[in-house]
Scaffold this active site. Structure first.
Site, mmCIF file in Angstrom:
data_model
loop_
_atom_site.group_PDB
_atom_site.id
_atom_site.type_symbol
_atom_site.label_atom_id
_atom_site.label_comp_id
_atom_site.label_asym_id
_atom_site.label_seq_id
_atom_site.Cartn_x
_atom_site.Cartn_y
_atom_site.Cartn_z
ATOM 1 C CB ALA A 204 -0.887 0.014 1.257
ATOM 2 C CB THR B 214 -5.514 1.207 8.799
ATOM 3 O OG1 THR B 214 -5.349 2.268 9.730
ATOM 4 C CG2 THR B 214 -6.274 1.762 7.594
ATOM 5 C CG ASP B 215 -6.588 2.671 13.941
ATOM 6 O OD1 ASP B 215 -5.979 3.117 12.943
ATOM 7 O OD2 ASP B 215 -6.223 2.918 15.109
ATOM 8 C CD GLU B 216 -4.821 6.657 9.705
ATOM 9 O OE1 GLU B 216 -5.156 7.373 8.762
ATOM 10 O OE2 GLU B 216 -3.707 6.701 10.236
ATOM 11 C CE1 TYR C 260 -2.908 4.009 4.294
ATOM 12 C CE2 TYR C 260 -3.773 4.978 6.319
ATOM 13 C CZ TYR C 260 -3.207 3.903 5.646
ATOM 14 O OH TYR C 260 -2.958 2.730 6.306
ATOM 15 C CB SER D 134 -7.102 4.621 -0.756
ATOM 16 O OG SER D 134 -6.090 4.538 0.226
ATOM 17 C CE LYS D 135 -4.988 -0.213 4.168
ATOM 18 N NZ LYS D 135 -4.101 -1.282 3.602
ATOM 19 C CG LEU E 226 5.206 10.650 16.184
ATOM 20 C CD1 LEU E 226 5.208 12.146 15.942
ATOM 21 C CD2 LEU E 226 4.143 10.297 17.235
ATOM 22 C CB VAL F 85 4.845 18.584 17.958
ATOM 23 C CG1 VAL F 85 3.483 18.231 18.548
ATOM 24 C CG2 VAL F 85 5.951 17.757 18.597
HETATM 25 P P1 NAD Z 1 5.090 0.799 4.294
HETATM 26 O O1 NAD Z 1 4.801 2.052 3.552
HETATM 27 O O2 NAD Z 1 6.256 0.749 5.218
HETATM 28 O O3 NAD Z 1 5.282 -0.408 3.253
HETATM 29 C C1 NAD Z 1 4.496 -0.542 2.105
HETATM 30 C C2 NAD Z 1 5.216 -1.485 1.155
HETATM 31 O O4 NAD Z 1 4.370 -1.693 0.018
HETATM 32 C C3 NAD Z 1 6.547 -0.937 0.630
HETATM 33 O O5 NAD Z 1 7.540 -1.923 0.719
HETATM 34 C C4 NAD Z 1 6.249 -0.588 -0.820
HETATM 35 O O6 NAD Z 1 7.376 -0.703 -1.679
HETATM 36 C C5 NAD Z 1 5.181 -1.612 -1.155
HETATM 37 N N1 NAD Z 1 4.315 -1.195 -2.270
HETATM 38 C C6 NAD Z 1 3.746 0.021 -2.480
HETATM 39 N N2 NAD Z 1 3.042 0.013 -3.626
HETATM 40 C C7 NAD Z 1 3.150 -1.243 -4.141
HETATM 41 C C8 NAD Z 1 2.624 -1.873 -5.291
HETATM 42 N N3 NAD Z 1 1.835 -1.207 -6.154
HETATM 43 N N4 NAD Z 1 2.928 -3.168 -5.519
HETATM 44 C C9 NAD Z 1 3.742 -3.840 -4.662
HETATM 45 N N5 NAD Z 1 4.269 -3.294 -3.559
HETATM 46 C C10 NAD Z 1 3.973 -2.009 -3.294
HETATM 47 O O7 NAD Z 1 3.741 0.430 5.043
HETATM 48 P P2 NAD Z 1 3.524 -0.303 6.447
HETATM 49 O O8 NAD Z 1 3.509 0.705 7.529
HETATM 50 O O9 NAD Z 1 4.411 -1.487 6.527
HETATM 51 O O10 NAD Z 1 2.014 -0.777 6.256
HETATM 52 C C11 NAD Z 1 1.731 -2.034 5.643
HETATM 53 C C12 NAD Z 1 0.223 -2.222 5.571
HETATM 54 O O11 NAD Z 1 -0.339 -2.165 6.882
HETATM 55 C C13 NAD Z 1 -0.497 -1.124 4.768
HETATM 56 O O12 NAD Z 1 -1.508 -1.731 4.012
HETATM 57 C C14 NAD Z 1 -1.074 -0.198 5.826
HETATM 58 O O13 NAD Z 1 -2.248 0.416 5.345
HETATM 59 C C15 NAD Z 1 -1.354 -1.177 6.942
HETATM 60 N N6 NAD Z 1 -1.316 -0.642 8.312
HETATM 61 C C16 NAD Z 1 -0.229 0.066 8.743
HETATM 62 C C17 NAD Z 1 -0.172 0.509 10.072
HETATM 63 C C18 NAD Z 1 1.024 1.277 10.600
HETATM 64 O O14 NAD Z 1 0.964 1.779 11.720
HETATM 65 N N7 NAD Z 1 2.115 1.378 9.866
HETATM 66 C C19 NAD Z 1 -1.239 0.230 10.933
HETATM 67 C C20 NAD Z 1 -2.340 -0.481 10.443
HETATM 68 C C21 NAD Z 1 -2.357 -0.931 9.139
HETATM 69 O O1 DAU Z 2 -3.700 4.116 12.718
HETATM 70 C C1 DAU Z 2 -3.017 3.313 11.801
HETATM 71 C C2 DAU Z 2 -2.260 4.180 10.837
HETATM 72 O O2 DAU Z 2 -1.142 4.704 11.559
HETATM 73 C C3 DAU Z 2 -1.796 3.450 9.585
HETATM 74 O O3 DAU Z 2 -2.913 3.046 8.859
HETATM 75 C C4 DAU Z 2 -0.908 4.356 8.725
HETATM 76 O O4 DAU Z 2 -0.391 3.622 7.624
HETATM 77 C C5 DAU Z 2 0.247 4.848 9.580
HETATM 78 O O5 DAU Z 2 1.041 5.750 8.832
HETATM 79 C C6 DAU Z 2 -0.278 5.535 10.834
HETATM 80 O O6 DAU Z 2 -0.952 6.781 10.494
HETATM 81 P P1 DAU Z 2 -0.761 8.115 11.380
HETATM 82 O O7 DAU Z 2 -1.114 9.267 10.552
HETATM 83 O O8 DAU Z 2 -1.435 7.964 12.703
HETATM 84 O O9 DAU Z 2 0.847 7.996 11.628
HETATM 85 P P2 DAU Z 2 2.002 9.087 11.588
HETATM 86 O O10 DAU Z 2 3.228 8.421 12.129
HETATM 87 O O11 DAU Z 2 2.093 9.769 10.280
HETATM 88 O O12 DAU Z 2 1.510 10.163 12.656
HETATM 89 C C7 DAU Z 2 1.226 9.786 14.006
HETATM 90 C C8 DAU Z 2 0.729 11.029 14.718
HETATM 91 O O13 DAU Z 2 1.831 11.941 14.865
HETATM 92 C C9 DAU Z 2 -0.338 11.780 13.974
HETATM 93 O O14 DAU Z 2 -1.261 12.333 14.898
HETATM 94 C C10 DAU Z 2 0.428 12.913 13.270
HETATM 95 C C11 DAU Z 2 1.560 13.192 14.238
HETATM 96 N N1 DAU Z 2 2.815 13.680 13.629
HETATM 97 C C12 DAU Z 2 3.373 12.932 12.623
HETATM 98 C C13 DAU Z 2 4.545 13.344 12.012
HETATM 99 C C14 DAU Z 2 5.143 12.525 10.890
HETATM 100 C C15 DAU Z 2 3.440 14.831 14.090
HETATM 101 O O15 DAU Z 2 2.944 15.485 15.030
HETATM 102 N N2 DAU Z 2 4.597 15.228 13.482
HETATM 103 C C16 DAU Z 2 5.168 14.546 12.444
HETATM 104 O O16 DAU Z 2 6.211 14.995 11.927
#
Ligand code: NAD
Ligand code: DAU
Length: 349
Positions: free
Chosen positions: A84, A140-142, A165, A168-169, A205, A221
């Site tokens: 994703a 995702t919870d989002e 984002y 799309s999810k 973050l 922040v």
């Molecule tokens: P990430 O951005 O670190 O990794 C995404 C990976 O997908 C990358 O390796 C990228 O190269 C690959 N990718 C992107 N487009 C692609 C395509 N078209 N074909 C094949 N590969 C492709 O993301 P993450 O944080 O590891 O999240 C993984 C999954 O978990 C996502 O679906 C995200 O929505 C979900 N998720 C993430 C979190 C979080 O906190 N990070 C929480 C809940 C759910």
């Molecule tokens: O809740 C699950 C989601 O968590 C996943 O689906 C997403 O893929 C993952 O990216 C994450 O989304 P968030 O938007 O919550 O994560 P992020 O790390 O971007 O931001 C966490 C919180 O911190 C959010 O409230 C925004 C804030 N933030 C983030 C950045 C990058 C800041 O205050 N400063 C920053 O520079």
């Protein structure tokens, strides 16, 4: 679960998941298809690159011919879709690719899996699939939108995504649901809260703040920093996905979270303390447009029905995470050059 297609396995959670499975299962074959976008990093998988149970294929989940070829060659019984575009801030400036990868990519995977798993693919009324196959969508919870000061997201909370984002999810989740309802496709969806741990790209973050502390850079922040996320150590998420693969009731959605609500500012201060810096580095910058104020997961369903529970407390998980980034400086240094620097300049200018 023997022949698994893991998509997006070179990203943060996908690479942790591959390590998790290879450490625990001998009789397993994993094919990792990853496009290696800016977020994909094969350094996350160097330790397993020669493992006979593991194969890497560079490619797009939206490339039907490639996905088809992989299904024919490897006869997958399981698909776990991590691939994703995952960063909310990038979706605000460039939403198009989020819709293409997250929605159309998901539909391509589902469609090819359906063709290979359906007992009679030419009979549009048949709902019979091979024994033991499953497609798991990592969501995702989002997708549930934002909470006020109280309340929790349950699996019955209506979807109300607020960013390109999360929209799309949520759309992808509806496509998965449609394949289950219309074709009888064996699926599960997991909806997890914010993950943290090793190999996370430093646009998010926690690794961003750790990296900036080490480089003595400002800590940006958003707004007042009182937005709340429900944090889970990535290995606990991997364990939850494995539990759902093994025990999840077909067609069901499972929320995943660790009852760990923290305000962003608390996390930033914890990282400052653990890296020996001072709060002078904190800078409150303009808030993210449409910023969701609070997320919090009710994990009752997965804990009571499937027996999963998080193994890490926030304290143990964060200590391990900070230690990992401190001892893998070369991993971070390689990333925070080139494309990352131009992204950073544009985002925080
Ligand atoms: P990430 O951005 O670190 O990794 C995404 C990976 O997908 C990358 O390796 C990228 O190269 C690959 N990718 C992107 N487009 C692609 C395509 N078209 N074909 C094949 N590969 C492709 O993301 P993450 O944080 O590891 O999240 C993984 C999954 O978990 C996502 O679906 C995200 O929505 C979900 N998720 C993430 C979190 C979080 O906190 N990070 C929480 C809940 C759910
Ligand atoms: O809740 C699950 C989601 O968590 C996943 O689906 C997403 O893929 C993952 O990216 C994450 O989304 P968030 O938007 O919550 O994560 P992020 O790390 O971007 O931001 C966490 C919180 O911190 C959010 O409230 C925004 C804030 N933030 C983030 C950045 C990058 C800041 O205050 N400063 C920053 O520079």
């Amino acid at each position: 679960m023997k022949n698994i297609l893991v998509t997006g396995g070179a990203g943060f959670i996908g690479s942790n998941f591959i390590h998790y499975l290879l450490k625990r299962y001998d009789d397993i074959n994993i094919v990792n298809i990853d496009l290696l976008t800016y977020a994909g990093n094969l350094d996350n998988l160097v330790e397993v690159s020669d493992d006979k149970r593991y194969t890497f294929v560079r490619g797009d989940i939206h490339d039907r011919a490639l996905v088809e070829e992989l299904f024919q060659k490897y006869e997958f019984d399981t698909v776990v879709n991590f691939a994703a575009e995952s960063h909310v801030d990038r979706s605000i400036t460039d939403p198009d690719i989020f819709l293409i990868t997250n929605v159309l990519g998901t539909q391509t995977l589902l469609d090819v899996a359906k063709k290979h798993w359906k007992l009679d693919p030419d009979d549009k009324y048949s709902r019979e699939f091979k024994e033991g196959v499953k497609y798991l969508q990592v969501s995702t919870d989002e997708v549930y939108g934002a909470l006020g000061a109280t309340g929790l997201f349950t699996e019955k909370t209506p979807l109300a995504p607020n960013s390109p984002y999360s929209a799309s999810k949520a759309s992808a989740d509806f496509v998965v649901r449609a394949y289950a309802q219309t074709y009888g496709m064996p699926v599960n969806i997991t909806r997890c809260s914010n993950n943290y741990g090793p190999y996370q790209f430093p646009e998010k973050l926690i690794p961003l703040m750790i990296n900036n502390c080490l480089a003595e850079k400002n800590l940006p922040v958003y707004g007042d920093g009182m937005q709340i996320r429900d944090w889970l150590y990535v290995e606990d998420h991997c364990a939850a996905i494995t539990t759902v693969l093994e025990k999840g009731v077909l067609g069901e959605v499972y929320n995943v979270g660790g009852n760990n609500e923290k305000a962003n500012i608390e996390i930033v201060k914890l990282i400052i303390d653990n890296t020996g810096k001072t709060e002078d580095l904190i800078v409150h910058v303009k808030d993210r447009p449409g910023h969701d104020r609070r997320y919090a997961i009710d994990n009752t369903k997965i804990t009571t029905e499937l027996g999963w529970a998080p193994a890490y407390t926030f304290e143990t998980g964060m200590a391990q995470t900070i230690e990992w980034y401190l001892s893998h400086k070369e991993w971070m240094d390689k990333i925070v050059s080139g494309e990352y620097m131009s992204y950073y300049e544009k985002m925080y200018k």
